[in-house]
Design an enzyme around this catalytic site. Structure first.
Site, PDB file in Angstrom:
ATOM      1  N   HIS A  36       0.808  -1.225   0.000  1.00  0.00           N
ATOM      2  CA  HIS A  36       0.000   0.000   0.000  1.00  0.00           C
ATOM      3  C   HIS A  36       0.848   1.285   0.000  1.00  0.00           C
ATOM      4  CE1 HIS A  36      -2.911   3.024   1.113  1.00  0.00           C
ATOM      5  NE2 HIS A  36      -2.354   3.166   2.297  1.00  0.00           N
ATOM      6  N   HIS A  60       3.781   7.052   5.297  1.00  0.00           N
ATOM      7  CA  HIS A  60       2.579   7.717   5.817  1.00  0.00           C
ATOM      8  C   HIS A  60       1.802   6.921   6.861  1.00  0.00           C
ATOM      9  CE1 HIS A  60       0.195   5.420   2.819  1.00  0.00           C
ATOM     10  NE2 HIS A  60      -0.808   5.643   3.629  1.00  0.00           N
ATOM     11  N   GLU A  64       1.205   5.733  12.734  1.00  0.00           N
ATOM     12  CA  GLU A  64      -0.092   5.246  13.210  1.00  0.00           C
ATOM     13  C   GLU A  64      -0.055   3.743  13.496  1.00  0.00           C
ATOM     14  OE1 GLU A  64      -3.724   7.040  12.191  1.00  0.00           O
ATOM     15  OE2 GLU A  64      -3.785   6.139  14.178  1.00  0.00           O
ATOM     16  N   ASP A  65       0.553   2.972  12.615  1.00  0.00           N
ATOM     17  CA  ASP A  65       0.386   1.511  12.660  1.00  0.00           C
ATOM     18  C   ASP A  65       1.622   0.724  13.082  1.00  0.00           C
ATOM     19  OD1 ASP A  65      -2.120   2.022  11.710  1.00  0.00           O
ATOM     20  OD2 ASP A  65      -1.635   1.590   9.614  1.00  0.00           O
ATOM     21  N   ASP A 132      -3.331   8.372  -0.917  1.00  0.00           N
ATOM     22  CA  ASP A 132      -3.674   7.289   0.003  1.00  0.00           C
ATOM     23  C   ASP A 132      -5.101   6.818  -0.257  1.00  0.00           C
ATOM     24  OD1 ASP A 132      -3.590   5.639   2.337  1.00  0.00           O
ATOM     25  OD2 ASP A 132      -4.542   7.253   3.498  1.00  0.00           O
ATOM     26  N   ASP A 252     -22.829  17.105 -24.284  1.00  0.00           N
ATOM     27  CA  ASP A 252     -21.386  16.900 -24.158  1.00  0.00           C
ATOM     28  C   ASP A 252     -21.048  15.486 -23.709  1.00  0.00           C
ATOM     29  OD1 ASP A 252     -22.345  17.153 -21.639  1.00  0.00           O
ATOM     30  OD2 ASP A 252     -20.730  18.431 -20.902  1.00  0.00           O
TER      31      ASP A 252
HETATM   32 MN    MN Z   1      -2.685   4.525   4.058  1.00  0.00          MN
END
Ligand code: MN
Length: 508
Positions: A36, A60, A64-65, A132, A252
């Site tokens: 990811h 990123h 957090e993880d 993300d 269109d």
């Molecule tokens: Mn993520």
């Protein structure tokens, strides 16, 4: 093609650290988690983002993880990367806080606002977050249906408008299409096959039209690129709702796009197309001279070809095209600099006017971060400076351009409601038709069956939409009616006019 200098060693190091940190973690798809962040990295590279953003994209999810700390990231990659990773992490948290606020502030625009305030100090945080979200959407199939719905809805309501605000048209469309496919799969498939069917039927006629134009451009030695663009399913869905579900009124659905070298050539090509085909009345839009609020530039014209096919042509320069597709990310590319930090550090003194909201956003976010009280109402006004949101008596939200008056509201509801308007009630009080509306107003239109529009109303509409409807009704009612260049009717047309001009004089 890579104008932005990147230190591949630094990116490689980030990949090593992230791979170790996420070791043993799996995605819902069953793949190793690192897939990811690496995909997010690829998206950011594809958008030509700067090196810090790419490194932050790789890292990123670590804070957090995983056990990795912000301090470690700062020591290894510097303050900027740590700031970006922290921003993306906080943004995730802000979103869960936001849920609790939902009942107080149900409208999408406020969610977007909260999202923006949460991390708006550096626009790159939002761009990383978009990357993300985009990858999570691309792999949404692995999640349970309830979660799919939740993410798809949030993407459509928050992230698609965000992409639009950042002028990242290509990303907005992908978010909308994917989300809509999960939210309303039946409708999605239905519209997809409807479009494919139309496309197939028009294919030959479109090719003829394209061929005719190309031949002429070659004869004139004009260098160009041409591609076809099919209207996205989601925007077709939205547009059909406005046009009684009648696809024949969508002109269109398919457009032919000509990308040329410079602005002058854009107008030349417009002229050449009109020399070949009959342009449809009122369907020439010059977004080059008058860009859309989000900065979009292009010339659009709808014509009827020799095969009686209605075709929209879009003409723009390469730079305009890149900007429409990639938006702010393209700005990074063209400017070879971090637009926002360059701006806050005073190295860039002027942002284009349609990007001024970024400045406001950063100032507000900085104040918030230092614990200062801020007036989010003011920020909201800036973010949506071009729009007001008013309510029908039933509670439907109608967005109108700023400066709109009751007639703009009436014409927005329906051109017949506009035409038969005799008065307006705003927040329970009778008001004049020249009353400016404000966000939050509840507006009710009084109509009478015999009522007719009059030229004096031209002073009492603020939106292009209403002006356009009103003008065509006036032309139908008064065959001699001519609108002045300043859009006010001239004195000999109707008796009403004298009155409206007198009013103008007394005002002065
Ligand atoms: Mn993520």
């Amino acid at each position: 093609m890579d104008k932005i200098s990147r230190n591949d060693k630094r990116i490689k190091k980030a990949i090593d650290i992230a791979t170790k940190a996420h070791e043993g973690q799996l995605r819902k798809t069953g793949e190793p988690y690192i897939i990811h962040p690496l995909a997010v990295m690829e998206i950011l590279k594809d958008w030509n983002m700067d090196e810090d953003s790419i490194v932050a994209g790789v890292l990123h999810d670590t804070v957090e993880d995983t056990d990795l700390t912000l301090k470690e990231i700062e020591d290894e990659f510097g303050k900027d990367v740590a700031f970006l990773v922290n921003g993306v992490t906080k943004l995730g948290k802000a979103r869960s806080d936001m849920k609790n606020l939902d009942e107080y502030l149900p409208e999408t625009s406020d969610n977007l606002l909260k999202l923006l305030i949460a991390t708006g100090q550096d626009i790159r945080v939002l761009i990383i977050k978009l990357a993300d979200r985009l990858h999570n959407l691309r792999t949404l199939g692995a999640l349970p249906p309830a979660k799919q719905q939740k993410i798809a809805r949030e993407s459509l309501e928050v992230f698609a408008p965000l992409a639009d605000r950042l002028q990242m048209g290509r990303v907005r469309v992908e978010i909308e299409e994917t989300s809509f496919r999960y939210l309303n799969p039946r409708r999605y498939e239905e519209l997809k096959s409807l479009t494919a069917d139309r496309l197939k039927r028009a294919d030959k006629k479109l090719k003829n039209a394209q061929h005719a134009v190309e031949e002429l451009l070659k004869k004139e030695c004009i260098h160009y690129d041409c591609d076809g663009r099919v209207k996205s399913i989601y925007s077709l869905h939205k547009k059909l709702a406005k046009y009684d579900q009648n696809i024949d009124r969508i002109y269109d659905l398919i457009a032919l796009r000509f990308i040329v070298d410079d602005v002058t050539t854009c107008y030349l090509v417009l002229g050449l197309i009109h020399s070949l085909f009959v342009p449809m009345d009122g369907r020439i839009k010059d977004y080059i001279a008058m860009p859309k609020q989000n900065g979009y530039q292009s010339i659009h014209t709808t014509v009827i070809t020799k095969d009686k096919q209605v075709v929209e042509f879009q003409i723009r320069t390469k730079e305009m095209h890149d900007y429409a597709e990639r938006g702010l990310a393209a700005t990074f590319f063209y400017n070879e600099q971090k637009l926002t930090s360059a701006y806050t550090e005073g190295r860039v003194s002027k942002l284009p006017s349609h990007l001024l909201w970024i400045k406001e956003l950063q100032e507000t976010a900085t104040k918030l971060a230092s614990g200062e009280k801020v007036d989010t109402k003011k920020l909201r006004l800036t973010l949506f400076a071009d729009k007001i949101f008013v309510y029908t008596p039933k509670g439907d939200i109608i967005d109108l351009p700023k400066g709109s008056m009751p007639l703009d509201f009436a014409y927005r509801l329906h051109s017949e409601i506009g035409a038969s308007c005799t008065g307006a009630i705003v927040n329970g009080k009778m008001v004049g038709l020249n009353t400016k509306l404000h966000s939050g107003d509840i507006v009710e239109i009084i109509t009478a069956r015999n009522a007719k529009p009059n030229p004096g109303w031209l002073d009492k509409v603020g939106s292009k939409h209403a002006r356009h409807k009103l003008l065509s009704q006036l032309h139908a009612l008064f065959p001699n009616f001519v609108a002045n260049p300043d859009s006010r009717p001239s004195a000999k047309d109707t008796p009403n006019l004298a009155k409206s001009q007198q009013k103008k004089k007394t005002k002065k």
